[in-house]
Motif scaffolding. Structure first.
Motif, PDB file in Angstrom:
ATOM      1  N   PHE A  93      -5.595   6.367  -2.916  1.00 12.42           N
ATOM      2  CA  PHE A  93      -4.197   5.989  -2.683  1.00 12.42           C
ATOM      3  C   PHE A  93      -3.298   7.228  -2.625  1.00 12.42           C
ATOM      4  CE2 PHE A  93       0.003   4.323  -3.605  1.00 12.42           C
ATOM      5  CZ  PHE A  93       0.026   3.136  -2.882  1.00 12.42           C
ATOM      6  N   PHE A  94      -3.519   8.165  -3.530  1.00  5.94           N
ATOM      7  CA  PHE A  94      -2.656   9.343  -3.630  1.00  5.94           C
ATOM      8  C   PHE A  94      -3.338  10.604  -3.092  1.00  5.94           C
ATOM      9  CE2 PHE A  94      -1.225   6.603  -7.171  1.00  5.94           C
ATOM     10  CZ  PHE A  94       0.100   6.460  -6.816  1.00  5.94           C
ATOM     11  N   ARG A  95      -2.531  11.603  -2.765  1.00  8.78           N
ATOM     12  CA  ARG A  95      -3.040  12.918  -2.376  1.00  8.78           C
ATOM     13  C   ARG A  95      -4.007  13.419  -3.447  1.00  8.78           C
ATOM     14  NH1 ARG A  95       0.431  15.557   1.491  1.00  8.78           N
ATOM     15  NH2 ARG A  95       2.270  14.246   1.914  1.00  8.78           N
ATOM     16  N   VAL A 114      -3.998   7.296   1.320  1.00  6.61           N
ATOM     17  CA  VAL A 114      -2.992   6.404   1.898  1.00  6.61           C
ATOM     18  C   VAL A 114      -1.652   7.131   1.973  1.00  6.61           C
ATOM     19  CG1 VAL A 114      -1.709   4.254   1.556  1.00  6.61           C
ATOM     20  CG2 VAL A 114      -4.160   4.334   1.031  1.00  6.61           C
ATOM     21  N   GLU A 115      -1.315   7.842   0.902  1.00 11.10           N
ATOM     22  CA  GLU A 115      -0.020   8.522   0.824  1.00 11.10           C
ATOM     23  C   GLU A 115       0.240   9.409   2.034  1.00 11.10           C
ATOM     24  OE1 GLU A 115       2.467  11.454  -2.232  1.00 11.10           O
ATOM     25  OE2 GLU A 115       0.391  10.905  -2.670  1.00 11.10           O
ATOM     26  N   GLU A 116      -0.791  10.064   2.552  1.00 11.20           N
ATOM     27  CA  GLU A 116      -0.625  11.001   3.658  1.00 11.20           C
ATOM     28  C   GLU A 116      -0.608  10.324   5.026  1.00 11.20           C
ATOM     29  OE1 GLU A 116      -3.022  14.889   2.493  1.00 11.20           O
ATOM     30  OE2 GLU A 116      -3.810  13.100   1.486  1.00 11.20           O
ATOM     31  N   HIS A 117      -0.821   9.002   5.059  1.00  7.88           N
ATOM     32  CA  HIS A 117      -0.876   8.300   6.341  1.00  7.88           C
ATOM     33  C   HIS A 117       0.085   7.113   6.411  1.00  7.88           C
ATOM     34  CE1 HIS A 117      -4.380  10.494   7.905  1.00  7.88           C
ATOM     35  NE2 HIS A 117      -4.747  10.556   6.640  1.00  7.88           N
ATOM     36  N   VAL A 118       0.852   6.914   5.363  1.00  5.62           N
ATOM     37  CA  VAL A 118       1.732   5.751   5.334  1.00  5.62           C
ATOM     38  C   VAL A 118       3.007   6.017   6.136  1.00  5.62           C
ATOM     39  CG1 VAL A 118       2.905   6.429   3.189  1.00  5.62           C
ATOM     40  CG2 VAL A 118       2.785   4.020   3.828  1.00  5.62           C
ATOM     41  N   ALA A 119       3.448   5.013   6.882  1.00 12.19           N
ATOM     42  CA  ALA A 119       4.710   5.111   7.611  1.00 12.19           C
ATOM     43  C   ALA A 119       5.856   5.121   6.615  1.00 12.19           C
ATOM     44  CB  ALA A 119       4.856   3.928   8.563  1.00 12.19           C
ATOM     45  N   PRO A 120       6.928   5.888   6.876  1.00 14.94           N
ATOM     46  CA  PRO A 120       8.059   5.935   5.942  1.00 14.94           C
ATOM     47  C   PRO A 120       8.591   4.557   5.576  1.00 14.94           C
ATOM     48  CG  PRO A 120       8.293   7.631   7.613  1.00 14.94           C
ATOM     49  CD  PRO A 120       7.119   6.796   8.022  1.00 14.94           C
ATOM     50  N   SER A 121       8.578   3.652   6.530  1.00 17.23           N
ATOM     51  CA  SER A 121       9.106   2.305   6.280  1.00 17.23           C
ATOM     52  C   SER A 121       8.259   1.506   5.297  1.00 17.23           C
ATOM     53  CB  SER A 121       9.191   1.534   7.601  1.00 17.23           C
ATOM     54  OG  SER A 121       7.897   1.409   8.190  1.00 17.23           O
ATOM     55  N   ALA A 122       7.016   1.953   5.052  1.00 16.93           N
ATOM     56  CA  ALA A 122       6.119   1.225   4.164  1.00 16.93           C
ATOM     57  C   ALA A 122       5.902   1.941   2.833  1.00 16.93           C
ATOM     58  CB  ALA A 122       4.767   0.993   4.842  1.00 16.93           C
ATOM     59  N   LYS A 127      -9.031  10.988 -11.630  1.00 15.85           N
ATOM     60  CA  LYS A 127      -8.104  10.210 -12.455  1.00 15.85           C
ATOM     61  C   LYS A 127      -6.976   9.594 -11.624  1.00 15.85           C
ATOM     62  CE  LYS A 127      -9.046  12.859 -16.658  1.00 15.85           C
ATOM     63  NZ  LYS A 127      -8.464  13.646 -17.786  1.00 15.85           N
ATOM     64  N   LYS A 128      -7.263   9.385 -10.338  1.00 11.51           N
ATOM     65  CA  LYS A 128      -6.290   8.773  -9.440  1.00 11.51           C
ATOM     66  C   LYS A 128      -6.898   7.534  -8.793  1.00 11.51           C
ATOM     67  CE  LYS A 128      -4.001  13.140  -8.275  1.00 11.51           C
ATOM     68  NZ  LYS A 128      -3.620  14.058  -7.169  1.00 11.51           N
ATOM     69  N   ALA A 129      -6.014   6.624  -8.390  1.00 11.94           N
ATOM     70  CA  ALA A 129      -6.446   5.338  -7.858  1.00 11.94           C
ATOM     71  C   ALA A 129      -7.013   5.466  -6.453  1.00 11.94           C
ATOM     72  CB  ALA A 129      -5.282   4.354  -7.860  1.00 11.94           C
ATOM     73  N   ALA A 130      -7.960   4.579  -6.155  1.00 12.99           N
ATOM     74  CA  ALA A 130      -8.572   4.539  -4.831  1.00 12.99           C
ATOM     75  C   ALA A 130      -9.086   3.128  -4.556  1.00 12.99           C
ATOM     76  CB  ALA A 130      -9.734   5.535  -4.725  1.00 12.99           C
ATOM     77  N   PHE A 131      -9.181   2.806  -3.276  1.00 10.04           N
ATOM     78  CA  PHE A 131      -9.855   1.593  -2.825  1.00 10.04           C
ATOM     79  C   PHE A 131     -11.297   1.947  -2.468  1.00 10.04           C
ATOM     80  CE2 PHE A 131      -5.398   1.054  -1.486  1.00 10.04           C
ATOM     81  CZ  PHE A 131      -5.098  -0.212  -1.967  1.00 10.04           C
TER      82      PHE A 131
END
Length: 226
Positions: free
Chosen positions: A27-29, A37-45, A74-78
């Protein structure tokens, strides 16, 4: 950017598709540039007045039937259902939790929390903390043990539940609901986990990450996998 990471998350379906296609998606860098996800998410989302990736986490977990938790650094992931058995097998190193504890490889505090969770799963973090007397003046180390149990493949976040006000409106951040993979994915899960040697699962995971990140070194990928 390589083709595997050429995507944008603008909708919930975009996120589901990315999880299913990649199999592993933090989910995070993290230490692997571009792999989140953080590096590919559209600003609106990201952060806006409309529902975005923060609100989609629970629905994605449910609709993609995937695992979610603090699995890497220690960071979240799918992790998709195709790849989570290999992840759990590698991280568990062939042990179920009771065998790990019996061999002195897990602490008593971790066992207390795991047993409490296993008896009640799926269970909200608030209820776990209350029933286990975690918090100020009580048993310490909830977050540390919970993070370790997720990293070892014994616990997953199965949903995020939002509290509601007296008018039925959701508010605040979603509260994590925890479960064991065995209860989340059903009785076939143990056979899927332990059908290979842990080293074989590691090789499979490395191969998948090399497919996603062909320019990353083997050393970097092994460090990420832990």
């Amino acid at each position: 950017m390589n083709a595997a990471l050429d995507f944008t998350v603008a909708t919930k379906d975009d996120l589901i598709h990315a999880v299913q296609r990649l199999g592993i998606l933090p989910f995070f860098r993290n230490s692997l540039p571009g792999f989140s996800v953080e590096e590919h998410v559209a600003p609106s989302a990201w952060f806006s007045d409309e529902p975005g990736v923060w609100e989609w986490k629970g629905p994605v977990i449910q609709e993609a039937c995937c695992a979610y938790g603090k699995f890497f650094e220690k960071k979240a992931a799918f992790i998709s259902p195709e790849w989570f058995p290999d992840f759990a097998n590698y991280r568990r190193d062939g042990y179920d939790f009771d065998a790990r504890f019996d061999d002195g490889l897990a602490s008593y505090r971790d066992k207390q929390l795991f047993d409490l969770l296993d008896a009640r799963a799926p269970v909200l973090s608030k209820a776990l903390k209350r029933e286990g007397n975690y918090g100020k003046g009580g048993v310490p180390g909830f977050d540390t043990s919970m993070t370790r149990l997720q990293a070892q493949g014994y616990v997953v976040i199965s949903d995020f539940v939002y509290m509601r006000d007296r008018y039925g409106r959701e508010y605040g951040w979603g509260v994590a609901e925890y479960s064991t993979p065995e209860k989340r994915f059903g009785p076939a899960f143990p056979d899927a986990v332990y059908r290979r040697q842990p080293e074989e699962s590691l090789c499979r995971l490395l191969e998948q990450l090399h497919t996603i990140l062909p320019d990353a070194s083997d050393k970097a990928l092994r460090r990420f996998l832990g």
